[in-house]
Scaffold this motif. Structure first.
Motif: not given
Length: 455
Positions: A153-162, A187-192, A341-342, A347-350
């Protein structure tokens, strides 16, 4: 007659976990620091095993993700370790962590002001601390589930906001840089930090638990990296955007087969006026740049300068007729970038793949330090004061980049090794004398003066 009574030592209560230092975490921190430093001295974008000059690229993204995951482990250590706090103890722990986060954020702001070209992680590190505060009382299962959800969900939130029309007008604000478009989008880094908090809530003295963490890391690496081809095929195609790059060929009569780099004299930076920079060998004031988007950016030591304009084919709906990008076309473009996954792609893969690397490294470091941690003592000292070492690197990087030493075309082994040696010397001196690094002492002093913190 006086009766002598032998007093037995008081047994520790379950709510007061032992404060034995986890040496493997210090070792993992030192590796994360060494990796981030390596990324700043690397020039290659991709890792090739038989080309040592590209090895620095292996640290891109993964080392900072390891650092963020270890932030979650640190949160667990500061808030009861395997015991979840409650009541006033939980309130006090949250207050101490909040103050610590604010101080770290301020230190990060000062390092950013140095304009070193490094994407300083400390502000995001501090924000992650604050975001994780509500999760300090959560069960490990809840933390793992939340981390898994945010990985998607985090990367999707970033994509929506951008993709929102007003994003272009708000991105210059610091909050937008931290939460959305920066190198470390929140939003992409909360998982870590959540998965790190779950690791810290685990009994890391148990060999079985550490092996399980390592196995989970390998599984995440496989799931994140091996599925990239699958997801790259499933992602939508990008909107047909043609990028027109400003070229000196508009001003020089050059054959297509000629090397354009030889059509003008080498630019002399001393000839530039304040605010000017070169575009294809010409100062910006000497060219007609109307309608072009010019940029002069420095990322991880590499300066990127140029001008470009973006046009869209007529059959696309990139513009909604009001002069602002169409939301769905822009969102589609962001989704088209998900099949990778660069490093720093977010991205979710990264997130899954590099998060797995972090778990595996943490598990291996704990295993290595179970019996023979003394041989890693210099690295343990460096990892025990990661904030001071990181700040030292940013400062020295800023000083070195202005000298001839900073001119390199492959991985700068000498600069990297020199920085590591300097960090180890500093860490060793402070570890033997004060036990803590200078910035760690400053942060602890402020926390103690503003809260009920105790040693």
């Amino acid at each position: 007659m006086t009766e002598t009574v032998a007093l037995a030592p008081a047994e520790p209560t379950p709510s007061a976990p032992a404060r034995t230092r986890i040496y493997g975490i210090d070792l993992a921190r030192s590796l994360a620091l060494m990796g981030m430093i390596a990324a700043h001295f690397a020039v290659a974008d991709s890792f090739v095993f038989n080309k040592p000059e590209t090895w620095g690229a292996l640290a891109h993204g993964r080392s900072s993700i390891l650092f963020a995951t270890l932030a979650g482990v640190s949160l667990a250590i500061m808030s009861g370790r395997t015991e979840r706090l409650s009541g006033q103890a939980l309130v006090d722990a949250r207050l101490r962590i909040l103050v610590r986060a604010l101080v770290i954020f301020a230190i990060g702001s000062l390092l950013i002001a140095l304009n070193s070209g490094i994407a300083v992680i400390l502000q995001m590190y501090a924000v992650l601390f604050i975001v994780a505060l509500p999760f300090l009382a959560a069960r490990r299962r809840t933390l793992v589930i939340a981390a898994a959800i945010m990985a998607v969900v985090g990367p999707l939130i970033v994509a929506v906001l951008e993709s929102l029309p007003f994003f272009k007008t708000t991105v210059s604000f610091p909050a937008a840089e931290i939460f959305i478009s920066g190198t470390y989008p929140l939003f992409s880094w909360v998982s870590f930090i959540l998965i790190g908090l779950a690791v810290g809530r685990t009994n890391l003295a148990s060999l079985k638990n550490v092996l399980i963490i390592g196995a989970i890391g390998i599984g995440m690496m496989t799931a994140g990296y091996a599925t990239v081809p699958l997801f790259s095929q499933a992602t939508p195609e990008a909107v047909d955007i043609e990028e027109e790059t400003y070229s000196s060929s508009e001003y020089e009569d050059i054959e297509d087969t000629e090397d354009t780099t030889e059509t003008y004299d080498t630019p002399n930076p001393a000839d530039l006026q304040p605010g000017e920079f070169f575009v294809n060998g010409e100062p910006t004031t000497a060219l007609d740049l109307e309608g072009l988007d010019c940029y002069d950016e420095t990322y991880e030591g590499n300066r990127n300068i140029g001008c470009s304009s973006i046009t869209v084919s007529e059959d696309e709906t990139f513009d909604d007729g009001t002069g602002t990008p169409d939301f769905w076309a822009t969102f589609n473009n962001h989704l088209s970038e998900f099949g990778t996954a660069d490093p720093h792609s977010g991205t979710p893969n990264e997130i899954v793949g590099s998060g797995g690397v972090a778990l595996l490294v943490i598990a291996l470091c704990i295993l290595l330090c179970r019996r023979i941690h003394i041989i890693f003592w210099p690295l343990l000292a460096m990892g025990s004061m990661s904030l001071s070492v990181y700040a030292l690197h940013v400062i020295t990087f800023r000083l070195v980049e202005r000298t001839s030493l900073f001119t390199f075309e492959s991985f700068a082994w000498d600069l990297w090794l020199g920085t590591i040696i300097l960090a180890i010397i500093m860490a060793t001196i402070f570890r033997l004398t004060t036990k803590k690094g200078p910035l760690e002492m400053l942060v602890n002093w402020i926390v103690k003066r503003t809260t009920t913190a105790r040693d």
